[in-house]
Each structure stands twice: as structure tokens, then as C-alpha cells.
Design a protein around this motif. Structure first.
Motif, PDB file in Angstrom:
ATOM      1  N   ASN A  91       0.801  -1.222   0.000  1.00 57.20           N
ATOM      2  CA  ASN A  91       0.000   0.000   0.000  1.00 57.20           C
ATOM      3  C   ASN A  91       0.840   1.282   0.000  1.00 57.20           C
ATOM      4  OD1 ASN A  91       0.926  -0.273   2.556  1.00 57.20           O
ATOM      5  ND2 ASN A  91      -1.078  -0.306   3.562  1.00 57.20           N
ATOM      6  N   ILE A  92       2.147   1.159  -0.175  1.00 55.87           N
ATOM      7  CA  ILE A  92       2.984   2.368  -0.310  1.00 55.87           C
ATOM      8  C   ILE A  92       3.065   2.703  -1.802  1.00 55.87           C
ATOM      9  CG2 ILE A  92       5.232   3.436   0.143  1.00 55.87           C
ATOM     10  CD1 ILE A  92       5.659   1.369   2.361  1.00 55.87           C
ATOM     11  N   LYS A  93       2.301   3.683  -2.216  1.00 56.77           N
ATOM     12  CA  LYS A  93       2.199   4.006  -3.652  1.00 56.77           C
ATOM     13  C   LYS A  93       3.270   4.999  -4.123  1.00 56.77           C
ATOM     14  CE  LYS A  93      -1.536   1.540  -4.092  1.00 56.77           C
ATOM     15  NZ  LYS A  93      -1.260   0.132  -4.162  1.00 56.77           N
ATOM     16  N   ASP A  94       3.719   5.849  -3.227  1.00 52.65           N
ATOM     17  CA  ASP A  94       4.691   6.885  -3.585  1.00 52.65           C
ATOM     18  C   ASP A  94       6.091   6.257  -3.668  1.00 52.65           C
ATOM     19  OD1 ASP A  94       6.487   8.997  -3.687  1.00 52.65           O
ATOM     20  OD2 ASP A  94       5.468  10.179  -2.157  1.00 52.65           O
ATOM     21  N   PRO A  95       6.740   6.300  -4.853  1.00 54.46           N
ATOM     22  CA  PRO A  95       8.062   5.668  -4.988  1.00 54.46           C
ATOM     23  C   PRO A  95       9.114   6.255  -4.046  1.00 54.46           C
ATOM     24  CG  PRO A  95       7.428   6.779  -7.035  1.00 54.46           C
ATOM     25  CD  PRO A  95       6.280   6.879  -6.098  1.00 54.46           C
ATOM     26  N   GLU A  96       9.009   7.547  -3.746  1.00 56.35           N
ATOM     27  CA  GLU A  96       9.982   8.167  -2.835  1.00 56.35           C
ATOM     28  C   GLU A  96       9.825   7.594  -1.421  1.00 56.35           C
ATOM     29  OE1 GLU A  96      12.377  10.693  -4.044  1.00 56.35           O
ATOM     30  OE2 GLU A  96      11.633   9.506  -5.704  1.00 56.35           O
ATOM     31  N   LYS A  97       8.573   7.409  -1.007  1.00 57.11           N
ATOM     32  CA  LYS A  97       8.320   6.841   0.321  1.00 57.11           C
ATOM     33  C   LYS A  97       8.764   5.385   0.362  1.00 57.11           C
ATOM     34  CE  LYS A  97       4.604   9.870   1.803  1.00 57.11           C
ATOM     35  NZ  LYS A  97       3.207  10.014   2.172  1.00 57.11           N
ATOM     36  N   LEU A  98       8.565   4.688  -0.738  1.00 57.42           N
ATOM     37  CA  LEU A  98       8.978   3.286  -0.794  1.00 57.42           C
ATOM     38  C   LEU A  98      10.499   3.167  -0.667  1.00 57.42           C
ATOM     39  CD1 LEU A  98       7.972   0.401  -1.058  1.00 57.42           C
ATOM     40  CD2 LEU A  98       8.171   0.615  -3.534  1.00 57.42           C
ATOM     41  N   LYS A  99      11.239   4.084  -1.314  1.00 54.69           N
ATOM     42  CA  LYS A  99      12.706   4.079  -1.209  1.00 54.69           C
ATOM     43  C   LYS A  99      13.143   4.244   0.250  1.00 54.69           C
ATOM     44  CE  LYS A  99      13.617   6.389  -5.557  1.00 54.69           C
ATOM     45  NZ  LYS A  99      14.027   7.672  -6.118  1.00 54.69           N
ATOM     46  N   VAL A 100      12.535   5.220   0.923  1.00 53.17           N
ATOM     47  CA  VAL A 100      12.892   5.480   2.319  1.00 53.17           C
ATOM     48  C   VAL A 100      12.544   4.270   3.181  1.00 53.17           C
ATOM     49  CG1 VAL A 100      12.396   6.928   4.335  1.00 53.17           C
ATOM     50  CG2 VAL A 100      12.646   7.979   2.094  1.00 53.17           C
ATOM     51  N   TYR A 101      11.353   3.717   2.948  1.00 55.14           N
ATOM     52  CA  TYR A 101      10.904   2.550   3.718  1.00 55.14           C
ATOM     53  C   TYR A 101      11.881   1.383   3.542  1.00 55.14           C
ATOM     54  CZ  TYR A 101       7.918  -1.224   5.423  1.00 55.14           C
ATOM     55  OH  TYR A 101       7.427  -2.295   6.121  1.00 55.14           O
ATOM     56  N   LEU A 102      12.223   1.088   2.293  1.00 50.95           N
ATOM     57  CA  LEU A 102      13.116  -0.042   2.025  1.00 50.95           C
ATOM     58  C   LEU A 102      14.490   0.169   2.645  1.00 50.95           C
ATOM     59  CD1 LEU A 102      12.189  -0.852  -1.676  1.00 50.95           C
ATOM     60  CD2 LEU A 102      11.625  -2.188   0.346  1.00 50.95           C
ATOM     61  N   CYS A 103      15.015   1.383   2.535  1.00 51.75           N
ATOM     62  CA  CYS A 103      16.334   1.665   3.111  1.00 51.75           C
ATOM     63  C   CYS A 103      16.320   1.482   4.621  1.00 51.75           C
ATOM     64  CB  CYS A 103      16.768   3.089   2.786  1.00 51.75           C
ATOM     65  SG  CYS A 103      17.367   3.234   1.112  1.00 51.75           S
ATOM     66  N   GLU A 104      15.306   2.012   5.277  1.00 51.72           N
ATOM     67  CA  GLU A 104      15.239   1.888   6.730  1.00 51.72           C
ATOM     68  C   GLU A 104      15.038   0.427   7.130  1.00 51.72           C
ATOM     69  OE1 GLU A 104      15.743   2.906  10.471  1.00 51.72           O
ATOM     70  OE2 GLU A 104      15.955   4.312   8.808  1.00 51.72           O
ATOM     71  N   PHE A 105      14.189  -0.274   6.399  1.00 54.57           N
ATOM     72  CA  PHE A 105      13.915  -1.678   6.696  1.00 54.57           C
ATOM     73  C   PHE A 105      15.193  -2.508   6.533  1.00 54.57           C
ATOM     74  CE2 PHE A 105      12.206  -5.902   6.230  1.00 54.57           C
ATOM     75  CZ  PHE A 105      11.090  -5.896   7.065  1.00 54.57           C
ATOM     76  N   LEU A 106      15.912  -2.270   5.426  1.00 57.16           N
ATOM     77  CA  LEU A 106      17.139  -3.024   5.174  1.00 57.16           C
ATOM     78  C   LEU A 106      18.227  -2.682   6.188  1.00 57.16           C
ATOM     79  CD1 LEU A 106      17.209  -2.888   1.284  1.00 57.16           C
ATOM     80  CD2 LEU A 106      16.844  -4.909   2.701  1.00 57.16           C
ATOM     81  N   LEU A 107      18.299  -1.424   6.570  1.00 57.57           N
ATOM     82  CA  LEU A 107      19.282  -1.028   7.578  1.00 57.57           C
ATOM     83  C   LEU A 107      18.989  -1.740   8.896  1.00 57.57           C
ATOM     84  CD1 LEU A 107      21.662   0.705   8.460  1.00 57.57           C
ATOM     85  CD2 LEU A 107      20.058   2.542   8.956  1.00 57.57           C
ATOM     86  N   ASP A 108      17.722  -1.731   9.307  1.00 59.48           N
ATOM     87  CA  ASP A 108      17.343  -2.413  10.540  1.00 59.48           C
ATOM     88  C   ASP A 108      17.598  -3.912  10.428  1.00 59.48           C
ATOM     89  OD1 ASP A 108      16.604  -0.022  11.621  1.00 59.48           O
ATOM     90  OD2 ASP A 108      14.456  -0.302  11.342  1.00 59.48           O
ATOM     91  N   LEU A 109      17.322  -4.472   9.256  1.00 61.10           N
ATOM     92  CA  LEU A 109      17.540  -5.901   9.039  1.00 61.10           C
ATOM     93  C   LEU A 109      19.033  -6.244   9.117  1.00 61.10           C
ATOM     94  CD1 LEU A 109      16.408  -8.669   8.345  1.00 61.10           C
ATOM     95  CD2 LEU A 109      16.507  -8.045   5.937  1.00 61.10           C
ATOM     96  N   SER A 110      19.875  -5.374   8.567  1.00 58.62           N
ATOM     97  CA  SER A 110      21.316  -5.639   8.607  1.00 58.62           C
ATOM     98  C   SER A 110      21.836  -5.562  10.040  1.00 58.62           C
ATOM     99  CB  SER A 110      22.084  -4.672   7.693  1.00 58.62           C
ATOM    100  OG  SER A 110      21.981  -3.351   8.164  1.00 58.62           O
ATOM    101  N   ILE A 111      21.274  -4.654  10.839  1.00 59.17           N
ATOM    102  CA  ILE A 111      21.661  -4.557  12.256  1.00 59.17           C
ATOM    103  C   ILE A 111      21.215  -5.819  12.986  1.00 59.17           C
ATOM    104  CG2 ILE A 111      21.205  -3.320  14.417  1.00 59.17           C
ATOM    105  CD1 ILE A 111      20.982  -0.753  12.624  1.00 59.17           C
ATOM    106  N   LEU A 112      19.988  -6.249  12.712  1.00 60.81           N
ATOM    107  CA  LEU A 112      19.451  -7.460  13.330  1.00 60.81           C
ATOM    108  C   LEU A 112      20.307  -8.676  12.960  1.00 60.81           C
ATOM    109  CD1 LEU A 112      16.982  -8.674  14.919  1.00 60.81           C
ATOM    110  CD2 LEU A 112      15.998  -9.139  12.684  1.00 60.81           C
ATOM    111  N   ALA A 113      20.658  -8.773  11.682  1.00 58.39           N
ATOM    112  CA  ALA A 113      21.475  -9.897  11.214  1.00 58.39           C
ATOM    113  C   ALA A 113      22.846  -9.872  11.879  1.00 58.39           C
ATOM    114  CB  ALA A 113      21.619  -9.847   9.699  1.00 58.39           C
ATOM    115  N   SER A 114      23.434  -8.693  12.016  1.00 59.09           N
ATOM    116  CA  SER A 114      24.752  -8.571  12.652  1.00 59.09           C
ATOM    117  C   SER A 114      24.699  -9.038  14.096  1.00 59.09           C
ATOM    118  CB  SER A 114      25.237  -7.123  12.618  1.00 59.09           C
ATOM    119  OG  SER A 114      25.416  -6.716  11.293  1.00 59.09           O
ATOM    120  N   THR A 115      23.661  -8.621  14.822  1.00 60.25           N
ATOM    121  CA  THR A 115      23.570  -9.024  16.227  1.00 60.25           C
ATOM    122  C   THR A 115      23.306 -10.522  16.334  1.00 60.25           C
ATOM    123  OG1 THR A 115      21.237  -8.380  16.297  1.00 60.25           O
ATOM    124  CG2 THR A 115      22.827  -6.776  17.094  1.00 60.25           C
ATOM    125  N   TRP A 116      22.537 -11.066  15.400  1.00 62.21           N
ATOM    126  CA  TRP A 116      22.264 -12.503  15.409  1.00 62.21           C
ATOM    127  C   TRP A 116      23.558 -13.287  15.165  1.00 62.21           C
ATOM    128  CZ3 TRP A 116      22.317 -16.513  11.717  1.00 62.21           C
ATOM    129  CH2 TRP A 116      21.671 -17.686  12.123  1.00 62.21           C
TER     130      TRP A 116
END
Length: 121
Positions: free
Chosen positions: A78-103
Motif C-alpha cells: 500500500n505504499i504508492k509513492d516511490p519516494e516513500k517506498l525508497k525510504v521505507y526499504l532503506c530503513e527496513f534493510l538497515l534495521d535488518l542488517s543490524i538485526l542480522a549482525s547481532t544474530w
């Protein structure tokens, strides 16, 4: 396509770039992309908060990678705005990389502890 891959691998610039990728560099790239979008600071913060909330919700709820991906796709659908999707994906991936590192760190510590227990009984 294969020829292009081979020529890239023989290119010294490609090799240098490949070896210079660090966790710090990735974090910087994830931070830079949201800043390069045309979103207001308020919109960016709202999207970042949503990504963090979704991250916290998805990973404990999912039983495996496939289920996690399905929930993630549902969240991003439901994120239709490509700019918002870019920000969402970057933040999600950053958080995921932190989670993976701690794991990974936790796994390594557990292995070291198990190894030490075997050595010292």
C-alpha cells in the motif's frame, strides 16, 4: 550477459569497489538514499517509524523466511509513492542488517562458549 560479467570481474575498479564494501559504507548508503528523496522531514520520519514498527512486528511473527517475505510484501503493497517506498526499504534493510549482525554475533559467542566448555569441561 556472461561476457559483461566477465569483463566487470576483470576490471580493477570493480574489484576495488567490491572489496571496499563495509557495514559502515552500507549504513551510509542507506542513510544517503532517504536524504536524496524529495520528501519533507516529517514525511521521512513517518516512513522511517513505519518501517521500524513493521520490522519489529514481522520478524517475531514469521515462522520462516517465506512467511516473513509474504508479510513484508503485504506491508509494502500500500505504499504508492516511490519516494516513500525508497525510504521505507532503506530503513527496513538497515534495521535488518543490524538485526542480522547481532544474530551473527550471538551465534559466534554461543559457539565460542560451547567450544570453551568442551575444552575446560
Amino acid at each position: 550477459m556472461q561476457n559483461m560479467k566477465m569483463s566487470m570481474k576483470s576490471d580493477p575498479m570493480y574489484k576495488n569497489f567490491r572489496h571496499d564494501i563495509t557495514p559502515e559504507g552500507l549504513a551510509l548508503a542507506f542513510r544517503w538514499i532517504p536524504d536524496a528523496t524529495g520528501l519533507s522531514e516529517v514525511d521521512k520520519e513517518l516512513v522511517v517509524l513505519k518501517a521500524r514498527e513493521d520490522m519489529e512486528e514481522i520478524w517475531p511473527a514469521a515462522r520462516d523466511q517465506r512467511e516473513a517475505m509474504a508479510i513484508f510484501q503485504e506491508k509494502t503493497r500500500n505504499i504508492k509513492d516511490p519516494e516513500k517506498l525508497k525510504v521505507y526499504l532503506c530503513e527496513f534493510l538497515l534495521d535488518l542488517s543490524i538485526l542480522a549482525s547481532t544474530w551473527i554475533e550471538a551465534q559466534e559467542k554461543a559457539e565460542m562458549n560451547a567450544s570453551a566448555q568442551r575444552m575446560f569441561g
